[in-house]
Design a protein around this motif. Structure first.
Motif, PDB file in Angstrom:
ATOM      1  N   UNK A 148      -1.121  14.252  -6.286  1.00 14.70           N
ATOM      2  CA  UNK A 148       0.087  13.905  -5.528  1.00 14.70           C
ATOM      3  C   UNK A 148       1.233  14.844  -5.893  1.00 14.70           C
ATOM      4  N   UNK A 149       1.340  15.178  -7.179  1.00 19.35           N
ATOM      5  CA  UNK A 149       2.384  16.103  -7.608  1.00 19.35           C
ATOM      6  C   UNK A 149       2.222  17.461  -6.937  1.00 19.35           C
ATOM      7  N   UNK A 181       8.754   1.770   4.804  1.00 18.76           N
ATOM      8  CA  UNK A 181       9.632   0.876   4.050  1.00 18.76           C
ATOM      9  C   UNK A 181      10.907   1.601   3.607  1.00 18.76           C
ATOM     10  N   UNK A 182      10.765   2.895   3.321  1.00 17.90           N
ATOM     11  CA  UNK A 182      11.897   3.680   2.841  1.00 17.90           C
ATOM     12  C   UNK A 182      12.914   3.970   3.950  1.00 17.90           C
ATOM     13  N   UNK A 183      12.449   4.221   5.157  1.00 15.99           N
ATOM     14  CA  UNK A 183      13.308   4.655   6.258  1.00 15.99           C
ATOM     15  C   UNK A 183      14.529   3.748   6.468  1.00 15.99           C
ATOM     16  N   UNK A 184      14.367   2.419   6.612  1.00 11.92           N
ATOM     17  CA  UNK A 184      15.564   1.586   6.810  1.00 11.92           C
ATOM     18  C   UNK A 184      16.443   1.517   5.559  1.00 11.92           C
ATOM     19  N   UNK A 185      15.845   1.691   4.397  1.00 11.19           N
ATOM     20  CA  UNK A 185      16.626   1.697   3.159  1.00 11.19           C
ATOM     21  C   UNK A 185      17.524   2.932   3.132  1.00 11.19           C
ATOM     22  N   UNK A 186      16.979   4.084   3.499  1.00 10.35           N
ATOM     23  CA  UNK A 186      17.782   5.309   3.538  1.00 10.35           C
ATOM     24  C   UNK A 186      18.938   5.143   4.522  1.00 10.35           C
ATOM     25  N   UNK A 217       0.825  -1.218   0.000  1.00 15.76           N
ATOM     26  CA  UNK A 217       0.000   0.000   0.000  1.00 15.76           C
ATOM     27  C   UNK A 217       0.859   1.269   0.000  1.00 15.76           C
ATOM     28  N   UNK A 218       0.420   2.262  -0.757  1.00 21.54           N
ATOM     29  CA  UNK A 218       1.157   3.524  -0.872  1.00 21.54           C
ATOM     30  C   UNK A 218       1.451   4.149   0.483  1.00 21.54           C
ATOM     31  N   UNK A 219       0.491   4.065   1.406  1.00 19.40           N
ATOM     32  CA  UNK A 219       0.673   4.729   2.699  1.00 19.40           C
ATOM     33  C   UNK A 219       1.784   4.100   3.545  1.00 19.40           C
ATOM     34  N   UNK A 260       9.487   4.003 -11.416  1.00 17.57           N
ATOM     35  CA  UNK A 260       8.221   4.410 -12.018  1.00 17.57           C
ATOM     36  C   UNK A 260       7.083   4.409 -11.003  1.00 17.57           C
ATOM     37  N   UNK A 261       7.282   5.115  -9.905  1.00 16.35           N
ATOM     38  CA  UNK A 261       6.205   5.244  -8.937  1.00 16.35           C
ATOM     39  C   UNK A 261       5.062   6.018  -9.586  1.00 16.35           C
ATOM     40  N   UNK A 262       3.857   5.498  -9.477  1.00 11.48           N
ATOM     41  CA  UNK A 262       2.705   6.171 -10.059  1.00 11.48           C
ATOM     42  C   UNK A 262       2.423   7.453  -9.279  1.00 11.48           C
TER      43      UNK A 262
END
Length: 175
Positions: A137-138, A55-60, A48-50, A130-132
């Motif tokens: 959103x823009x 999910x991004x935080x540990x990747x960063x 889910x987008x929310x 390619x995140x929709x």
């Protein structure tokens, strides 16, 4: 002193294209979006987008550690990540300095109409970059983006990769 190129721009501004071009000039390219995609799949499809930011935080955090190791090893690095907030840009600049690198922020400005045109094409793809993105959103992205101030001393990318590489080379040489 290794260079740490930090890309600042909204979704669709051309960060990945610039990062890939710099990689072809010997920079180590670190991409947050590609790592999130590798670990979790496609934004809004496989999760889910929310939940993106959790999910991004540990990747960063992991990318930051690799960023440090690459700079400490003497390698030039390009960070393929938006760095929308000035505080984030400042933190990455300091991380680069602490690791012994020379940070250089490259700002990729793009107006809303141009981004919408690019995103229509990109939204049809299914790859990691390619995140929709909807027009709404823009608009939200624009509201949350801190345009670099003059005091940040950024290189503004105008679409000319040759000129950008020359500017980066000049920064390396101390010009």
């Amino acid at each position: 002193m290794p260079l740490a190129v930090l890309l600042a721009g909204l979704t669709g501004s051309g960060k990945t294209t610039v990062a890939q071009a710099l990689a072809s000039h010997g920079f180590t390219r670190l991409s947050v979006d590609e790592e999130v995609h590798r670990l979790h799949g496609r934004y809004g499809v496989d999760y889910p987008e929310h939940t993106y930011f959790e999910r991004e935080r540990p990747v960063v955090a992991a990318i930051r550690q690799r960023f440090i190791k690459e700079i400490e090893a003497g390698n030039d690095v390009v960070l393929d990540h938006g760095l929308w907030r000035r505080a984030d840009r400042d933190a990455w600049r300091q991380t680069a300095r602490d690791a012994g690198g020379h940070p250089l922020v490259v700002y990729l400005p793009a107006d809303r109409d141009e981004l919408l045109r690019r995103l229509v094409e990109r939204n049809r793809r299914e790859d990691a970059n390619a995140l929709t993105v909807t027009p709404e959103a823009l608009d939200d992205f624009f509201a949350r983006f801190d345009v670099p101030a003059e005091s940040e001393k950024v290189v503004v990318y105008n679409g000319d990769l040759g000129a950008l590489v020359a500017a980066i080379t000049a920064a390396r040489d101390g010009d």
